[in-house]
Scaffold this motif. Structure first.
Motif, PDB file in Angstrom:
ATOM      1  N   GLY A 117      -0.518   2.041  -6.707  1.00  0.00           N
ATOM      2  CA  GLY A 117      -1.610   2.965  -6.428  1.00  0.00           C
ATOM      3  C   GLY A 117      -1.838   3.241  -4.957  1.00  0.00           C
ATOM      4  N   GLY A 118      -0.955   2.776  -4.083  1.00  0.00           N
ATOM      5  CA  GLY A 118      -1.114   3.028  -2.655  1.00  0.00           C
ATOM      6  C   GLY A 118      -0.837   4.476  -2.298  1.00  0.00           C
ATOM      7  N   GLU A 119      -1.397   4.905  -1.154  1.00  0.00           N
ATOM      8  CA  GLU A 119      -1.273   6.296  -0.731  1.00  0.00           C
ATOM      9  C   GLU A 119      -0.361   6.472   0.475  1.00  0.00           C
ATOM     10  OE1 GLU A 119      -5.194   7.691  -0.006  1.00  0.00           O
ATOM     11  OE2 GLU A 119      -5.819   7.607  -2.115  1.00  0.00           O
TER      12      GLU A 119
ATOM     13  N   THR B  46       4.915   3.931   6.093  1.00  0.00           N
ATOM     14  CA  THR B  46       5.190   2.496   6.018  1.00  0.00           C
ATOM     15  C   THR B  46       6.349   2.102   6.931  1.00  0.00           C
ATOM     16  OG1 THR B  46       6.612   2.901   4.090  1.00  0.00           O
ATOM     17  CG2 THR B  46       4.318   2.312   3.665  1.00  0.00           C
TER      18      THR B  46
ATOM     19  N   HIS C  67       0.815  -1.215   0.000  1.00  0.00           N
ATOM     20  CA  HIS C  67       0.000   0.000   0.000  1.00  0.00           C
ATOM     21  C   HIS C  67       0.853   1.272   0.000  1.00  0.00           C
ATOM     22  CE1 HIS C  67      -3.236  -2.794   0.991  1.00  0.00           C
ATOM     23  NE2 HIS C  67      -4.095  -1.822   0.768  1.00  0.00           N
ATOM     24  N   GLY C  68       2.160   1.127  -0.015  1.00  0.00           N
ATOM     25  CA  GLY C  68       3.024   2.296  -0.070  1.00  0.00           C
ATOM     26  C   GLY C  68       3.103   2.870  -1.470  1.00  0.00           C
ATOM     27  N   ASP C  69       3.324   4.175  -1.539  1.00  0.00           N
ATOM     28  CA  ASP C  69       3.401   4.811  -2.856  1.00  0.00           C
ATOM     29  C   ASP C  69       4.647   4.396  -3.625  1.00  0.00           C
ATOM     30  OD1 ASP C  69       5.232   6.034  -1.246  1.00  0.00           O
ATOM     31  OD2 ASP C  69       4.445   8.071  -1.483  1.00  0.00           O
ATOM     32  N   GLU C  70       5.669   3.881  -2.909  1.00  0.00           N
ATOM     33  CA  GLU C  70       6.884   3.447  -3.588  1.00  0.00           C
ATOM     34  C   GLU C  70       6.702   2.106  -4.301  1.00  0.00           C
ATOM     35  OE1 GLU C  70       9.849   3.354  -0.594  1.00  0.00           O
ATOM     36  OE2 GLU C  70      10.161   5.531  -0.577  1.00  0.00           O
TER      37      GLU C  70
ATOM     38  N   THR D  26       2.909   6.970   2.531  1.00  0.00           N
ATOM     39  CA  THR D  26       4.236   7.502   2.239  1.00  0.00           C
ATOM     40  C   THR D  26       5.311   6.585   2.815  1.00  0.00           C
ATOM     41  OG1 THR D  26       4.270   8.840   4.259  1.00  0.00           O
ATOM     42  CG2 THR D  26       3.310   9.837   2.283  1.00  0.00           C
ATOM     43  N   HIS D  27       6.550   6.896   2.485  1.00  0.00           N
ATOM     44  CA  HIS D  27       7.675   6.095   2.983  1.00  0.00           C
ATOM     45  C   HIS D  27       7.761   6.159   4.502  1.00  0.00           C
ATOM     46  CE1 HIS D  27      11.681   4.374   3.332  1.00  0.00           C
ATOM     47  NE2 HIS D  27      12.049   5.442   4.025  1.00  0.00           N
TER      48      HIS D  27
ATOM     49  N   GLY E 210       4.321   1.370  -6.305  1.00  0.00           N
ATOM     50  CA  GLY E 210       3.803   1.601  -7.645  1.00  0.00           C
ATOM     51  C   GLY E 210       2.502   0.900  -7.947  1.00  0.00           C
TER      52      GLY E 210
END
Length: 317
Positions: free
Chosen positions: A79-81, A87, A72-75, A83-84, A77
């Protein structure tokens, strides 16, 4: 076949993937009716399957939760929201239960501590200021025998020219924790306000069972280690002004007087009057191996180092 595939699988999945919650909320009454209609057949079958295959609760293990959070992290790729930082903190909270005091402590050889028999002269005061710590451990005879700590803010009224002995200033008790104590337990004890610093000890004699933490038995309170009976004039004047200020601000009454007497009695019971008695030492079955602070636990939770204004660190170029 293609009509059934598109109308019953592909199209519903495409629509519900984006508007799943809205569609689900709209068809709740229909689903409830279907549940009651299918109940006479579905309930016996579910009980039979539980008996044959066993009941399994759909819960995630820690490793599965960490993987789910990473997805679910944006890293990632996908579509998760998250942030680093989010997480990382969630993963650190899940891993904190598996870590102990030994994983986060500072080794006793790398700890800055002062001798109780030393004097607060210009050199020692400058060294304390250079280290930048808010609390400084105090040891007796050897650095591994840490008997308490001092708050640096209490040194504001001390003049280096007076060379006040460390044993004549206010020393606080320091709790001891086993190196195998989980960090969550240490964090819970730190939150009680007794102390934000503890000595990590290891048991040399494994045959005897020792308490894992003595924070509850030995609460961290103000302790007076006064061997020679001397008291610096700065502390005398400070305590006199403080008592006068309390007398002006506190309302007159027997209840307030009783409360003050009780507080004074409890404080005096925690004062170490060491005139002929030796200073406290660690038990023979325990050995101090490090120091752990609230900051150490928070760093393990964040999974990152916390640097303050006095820390000297160099980043790789």
């Amino acid at each position: 076949m293609l009509i059934v595939l598109f109308s019953l699988q592909i199209i519903p999945q495409s629509i519900c993937c984006r508007y799943g919650l809205t569609i689900g909320a709209a068809v709740v009454p229909i689903v409830r009716v279907l549940v009651w209609i299918c109940f006479p057949v579905a309930y016996p079958i579910s009980k039979l399957l539980d008996f044959l295959l066993g009941h399994r609760v759909a819960l995630f293990r820690r490793a599965e939760l960490k993987t789910l959070v990473d997805l679910h992290g944006d890293e990632a790729g996908k579509g998760g929201e998250l942030t680093h930082d989010e997480t990382t903190i969630i993963a650190g909270a899940l891993e904190l239960s598996e870590k102990t005091a030994k994983d986060a402590m500072t080794l006793i050889s790398e700890t800055f501590a002062i001798d109780i028999n030393s004097k607060l002269d210009k050199g020692l005061m400058s060294l304390i200021l250079e280290k930048g710590h808010s609390r400084v451990p105090v040891y007796y005879e050897q650095p591994t025998n840490i008997i308490g700590l001092i708050l640096v803010k209490n040194l504001l009224t001390i003049h280096p020219e007076d060379e006040v002995p460390v044993k004549n200033i206010t020393i606080r008790r320091i709790p001891r924790v086993l190196e195998t104590l989980p960090l969550y337990d240490i964090l819970n004890e730190f939150q009680k306000g007794h102390s934000h610093l503890a000595v990590v000890v290891e048991q040399c004699n494994k045959t005897e069972q020792q308490p894992s933490v003595d924070l509850a038995d030995n609460p961290t309170t103000e302790v007076r280690v006064d061997i020679e009976g001397d008291k610096p004039p700065q502390e005398k004047s400070l305590k006199t002004k403080r008592s006068l200020r309390k007398g002006k601000s506190s309302p007159a009454g027997s209840q307030s007087y009783k409360r003050d007497k009780k507080w004074t009695k409890d404080l005096n019971s925690d004062i170490l009057e060491i005139n002929d008695s030796p200073l406290p030492t660690l038990p023979e079955e325990e050995k101090a191996v490090g120091i752990i602070t609230m900051e150490d636990v928070i760093e393990e939770l964040l999974k990152e180092e916390i640097f303050d204004e006095t820390d000297h660190h160099f980043e790789d170029s």
